[in-house]
Design an enzyme around this catalytic site. Structure first.
Site, PDB file in Angstrom:
ATOM      1  CG  HIS A 101      -7.229  11.482   4.294  1.00 27.54           C
ATOM      2  ND1 HIS A 101      -8.495  11.516   3.743  1.00 27.54           N
ATOM      3  CD2 HIS A 101      -7.151  10.311   4.978  1.00 27.54           C
ATOM      4  CE1 HIS A 101      -9.154  10.422   4.097  1.00 27.54           C
ATOM      5  NE2 HIS A 101      -8.358   9.674   4.850  1.00 27.54           N
ATOM      6  CG  ASP A 152     -10.062  14.293   2.455  1.00 31.87           C
ATOM      7  OD1 ASP A 152      -8.934  13.790   2.392  1.00 31.87           O
ATOM      8  OD2 ASP A 152     -11.113  13.615   2.569  1.00 31.87           O
ATOM      9  CB  SER A 181      -0.329   6.530   8.942  1.00 33.95           C
ATOM     10  OG  SER A 181      -1.606   6.775   8.389  1.00 33.95           O
ATOM     11  CG  HIS A 199      -2.776  -0.855   5.478  1.00 34.49           C
ATOM     12  ND1 HIS A 199      -1.726  -0.440   4.687  1.00 34.49           N
ATOM     13  CD2 HIS A 199      -3.489   0.262   5.741  1.00 34.49           C
ATOM     14  CE1 HIS A 199      -1.815   0.878   4.497  1.00 34.49           C
ATOM     15  NE2 HIS A 199      -2.867   1.319   5.124  1.00 34.49           N
ATOM     16  CD1 TRP A 244      -6.500   5.184  -3.980  1.00 28.87           C
ATOM     17  CD2 TRP A 244      -6.713   2.958  -4.158  1.00 28.87           C
ATOM     18  NE1 TRP A 244      -6.607   4.882  -5.313  1.00 28.87           N
ATOM     19  CE2 TRP A 244      -6.739   3.515  -5.451  1.00 28.87           C
ATOM     20  CE3 TRP A 244      -6.825   1.563  -4.017  1.00 28.87           C
ATOM     21  CZ2 TRP A 244      -6.879   2.738  -6.609  1.00 28.87           C
ATOM     22  CZ3 TRP A 244      -6.958   0.790  -5.175  1.00 28.87           C
ATOM     23  CH2 TRP A 244      -6.983   1.383  -6.446  1.00 28.87           C
ATOM     24  CG  ASN A 245      -2.471   7.514  -0.252  1.00 27.84           C
ATOM     25  OD1 ASN A 245      -2.564   8.273  -1.209  1.00 27.84           O
ATOM     26  ND2 ASN A 245      -3.190   7.663   0.848  1.00 27.84           N
ATOM     27  CG  ASP A 253     -10.228   2.440   1.534  1.00 27.66           C
ATOM     28  OD1 ASP A 253      -9.874   2.531   2.721  1.00 27.66           O
ATOM     29  OD2 ASP A 253      -9.522   2.840   0.590  1.00 27.66           O
ATOM     30  CD  GLN A 254      -7.012  -0.388   5.778  1.00 26.92           C
ATOM     31  OE1 GLN A 254      -7.000  -1.367   6.520  1.00 26.92           O
ATOM     32  NE2 GLN A 254      -6.702   0.826   6.206  1.00 26.92           N
TER      33      GLN A 254
HETATM   34  N1  UDP Z   1       4.190   5.664   4.399  1.00 23.86           N
HETATM   35  C1  UDP Z   1       5.490   6.090   4.545  1.00 23.86           C
HETATM   36  N2  UDP Z   1       6.339   5.333   5.289  1.00 23.86           N
HETATM   37  C2  UDP Z   1       5.974   4.169   5.896  1.00 23.86           C
HETATM   38  C3  UDP Z   1       4.646   3.720   5.722  1.00 23.86           C
HETATM   39  C4  UDP Z   1       3.781   4.491   4.957  1.00 23.86           C
HETATM   40  O1  UDP Z   1       5.879   7.142   4.021  1.00 23.86           O
HETATM   41  O2  UDP Z   1       6.816   3.568   6.556  1.00 23.86           O
HETATM   42  C5  UDP Z   1       3.254   6.462   3.568  1.00 23.86           C
HETATM   43  C6  UDP Z   1       2.875   5.710   2.311  1.00 23.86           C
HETATM   44  O3  UDP Z   1       3.852   5.948   1.298  1.00 23.86           O
HETATM   45  C7  UDP Z   1       1.487   6.273   1.995  1.00 23.86           C
HETATM   46  C8  UDP Z   1       0.935   6.663   3.365  1.00 23.86           C
HETATM   47  O4  UDP Z   1       2.040   6.667   4.271  1.00 23.86           O
HETATM   48  O5  UDP Z   1       1.597   7.398   1.147  1.00 23.86           O
HETATM   49  C9  UDP Z   1      -0.103   5.697   3.901  1.00 23.86           C
HETATM   50  O6  UDP Z   1      -1.304   5.878   3.217  1.00 23.86           O
HETATM   51  P1  UDP Z   1      -2.305   4.671   2.948  1.00 23.86           P
HETATM   52  O7  UDP Z   1      -3.485   5.209   2.222  1.00 23.86           O
HETATM   53  O8  UDP Z   1      -1.592   3.574   2.271  1.00 23.86           O
HETATM   54  O9  UDP Z   1      -2.687   4.140   4.376  1.00 23.86           O
HETATM   55  P2  UDP Z   1      -3.250   4.819   5.728  1.00 23.86           P
HETATM   56  O10 UDP Z   1      -2.063   5.271   6.490  1.00 23.86           O
HETATM   57  O11 UDP Z   1      -4.144   5.966   5.333  1.00 23.86           O
HETATM   58  O12 UDP Z   1      -3.982   3.702   6.381  1.00 23.86           O
END
Ligand code: UDP
Length: 455
Positions: free
Chosen positions: A25, A120, A280, A353, A356-357, A377-378
């Site tokens: 986020h 957010d 994350s 996974h 969305w990012n 949402d995955q």
């Molecule tokens: N990310 C990163 N390094 C890693 C893994 C993930 O910088 O080794 C960043 C990735 O580029 C993204 C964010 O962490 O911007 C993860 O967001 P996402 O919505 O994909 O997943 P969430 O962590 O919220 O499940």
């Protein structure tokens, strides 16, 4: 793509930004903040000390700590999302504390009036605070437009009894959302409309609809049909553009990104490496972790795997890997500069996974995906990627070594994989076209800037 916003004519108006303190986020919110700064607005970021952004990376913003006085840079790792929600999103005194801060900012902004608050979408109590101060509030929804529609239909799905269906129905299609199978709905992690997670989402939807506008990290061509559909439920101004095309998320990374991956990637053949990361928050059990490790080795493709501390439940980093792992073809790191890895010419596919990012970063770099969704949402993104965009494969039956290595070879080696990879590259091209002058994303940003300037 630039990391530092270009300096432009300042408009002497301030926007107050309030991200939710989770990596997935914080990243898009700070990308959005950089974009609005590049359009001339001054930016104030409200943040918790928990998962505080790296202030030194943003000398052009003002930062104010709110809602907690815990130690700075404490990181989210194993506490559950609901625990997190109770600590912050449902915090009883949250609204009062925010009101005091906002009143102070509004009173001190004579030379640079505050235009609006962007939060957010999950910060539900911020709408009533903004209303009480006559301050327009826009929301950033950090999922796809498609997921926003499904989330908004949770009461309907609950009415129809989907959340209580047993395993014999898992493979059936959901009548209201034919793209989805029942198991996708169940994987979201909601058990009933009354569970705290469903309440959180229900509240988010209600307060987003009451806001002055909604912003998505996406683009028109990617979700054209969904955009038509979402306007029925969300009849507020809507904006969308692909954030990773404007600013990288790396400057808001909470964990140190291991840049030693680049000399290693440089030695690999073009499009040969599978990049693996589950974001994350997701966690795997030890048995699943071993299945992943064997699946990777058996695929015989080079791989770069992010094993974040806390990824494996009940285990510390790398403790239980098979002997000799990762072998000559593999590299394992704790945290990677993801977007740059995806942009590297050695990267051939992304096993994700489906956060969305991550999805948007992959689309923007034209990289095909393998999706193993965990929650939220995955699973919806996994269907969208594999069946609507057709730029990936959905590993829908869990984590088993044979299915894993088959999926990897299907995407990276087989003839079918070539088509998937070609389509992924075509989507990158569409994203590129959307951000040029006259493109849909450029127009959406312009209309957002004009809208905010009209307050
Ligand atoms: N990310 C990163 N390094 C890693 C893994 C993930 O910088 O080794 C960043 C990735 O580029 C993204 C964010 O962490 O911007 C993860 O967001 P996402 O919505 O994909 O997943 P969430 O962590 O919220 O499940």
């Amino acid at each position: 793509m630039e990391n530092q916003p270009e300096t432009t004519v300042r408009v002497h108006r301030r926007i107050i930004i309030f991200p939710l303190p989770l990596q997935g986020h914080i990243n898009p919110m700070l990308q959005l903040a950089n974009l609005l700064y590049s359009k001339g607005f001054s930016i104030t970021i409200l943040h918790t000390n928990f998962n505080a952004p790296k202030i030194s990376n943003y000398p052009h913003f003002t930062f104010i700590s709110v809602l907690d006085n815990g130690p700075e840079n404490e990181h989210f790792s194993k506490s559950s999302l609901i625990e997190f929600a109770h600590k912050f999103i449902f915090k009883q005194e949250g609204a009062d504390e925010l009101r005091v801060q906002l009143e102070r900012l509004l009173a001190s902004g004579k030379d640079e009036p505050v235009s609006c608050l962007i939060t957010d979408a999950l910060w539900h109590f911020t709408q009533s605070v903004a209303d009480s101060l006559n301050l327009p509030r826009l929301v950033l929804r950090t999922t796809s437009v498609y997921s926003t529609i499904v989330y908004s239909s949770i009461p309907l799905l609950d009415d129809r009894g989907y959340f209580t269906l047993d395993q014999s129905h898992w493979e059936e299609h959901v009548e209201e959302f034919p793209l989805l199978k029942v198991k996708d709905i169940l994987k979201m992690g909601i058990k009933s409309i009354k569970d705290p997670y469903a309440e959180l989402i229900g509240d988010m939807v209600k307060q987003a609809k009451a806001s002055s506008g909604i912003i998505w990290n996406s683009f028109k061509e990617l979700e054209e049909t969904e955009l038509q559909r979402v306007q029925i439920d969300f009849s507020i101004p809507r904006f969308l553009f692909p954030f990773p095309k404007y600013f990288a998320a790396s400057s808001s990374s909470l964990l140190e990104q291991d840049r030693t991956v680049f000399p290693w990637l440089d030695q690999q053949l073009p499009k040969s490496v599978l990049y693996v990361s589950f974001g994350s928050i997701s966690q795997v059990k030890e048995e699943e972790y071993l299945e992943i490790a064997h699946g990777l080795v058996n695929s015989k493709q080079p791989f770069l795997w992010v094993v974040r501390p806390g990824l494996v439940t009940g285990s510390t980093w790398l403790e239980s890997l098979p002997d000799g792992f990762p072998g000559e073809k593999g590299r394992v790191v704790e945290w990677a500069p993801q977007q740059e890895v995806l942009a590297h010419e050695a990267t051939g596919a992304f096993w994700t996974h489906g956060g969305w990012n991550s999805t948007l970063e992959s689309v923007c770099e034209g990289v095909a995906m393998i999706c193993s969704p965990f929650l939220g949402d995955q699973p919806l993104d996994a269907r969208f990627i594999s069946q609507v965009l057709r730029i990936g494969v959905y590993l829908e039956n869990g984590l088993q070594r044979e299915e894993i290595s088959n999926a990897i070879r299907r995407v990276m080696v087989d003839e079918e994989g070539k088509e998937i990879r070609d389509r992924a590259r075509a989507w990158k091209q569409k994203a590129n076209v959307s951000i040029i002058k006259g493109g849909s994303s450029t127009e959406s940003i312009e209309s957002l800037v004009n809208y905010i300037s009209s307050f």
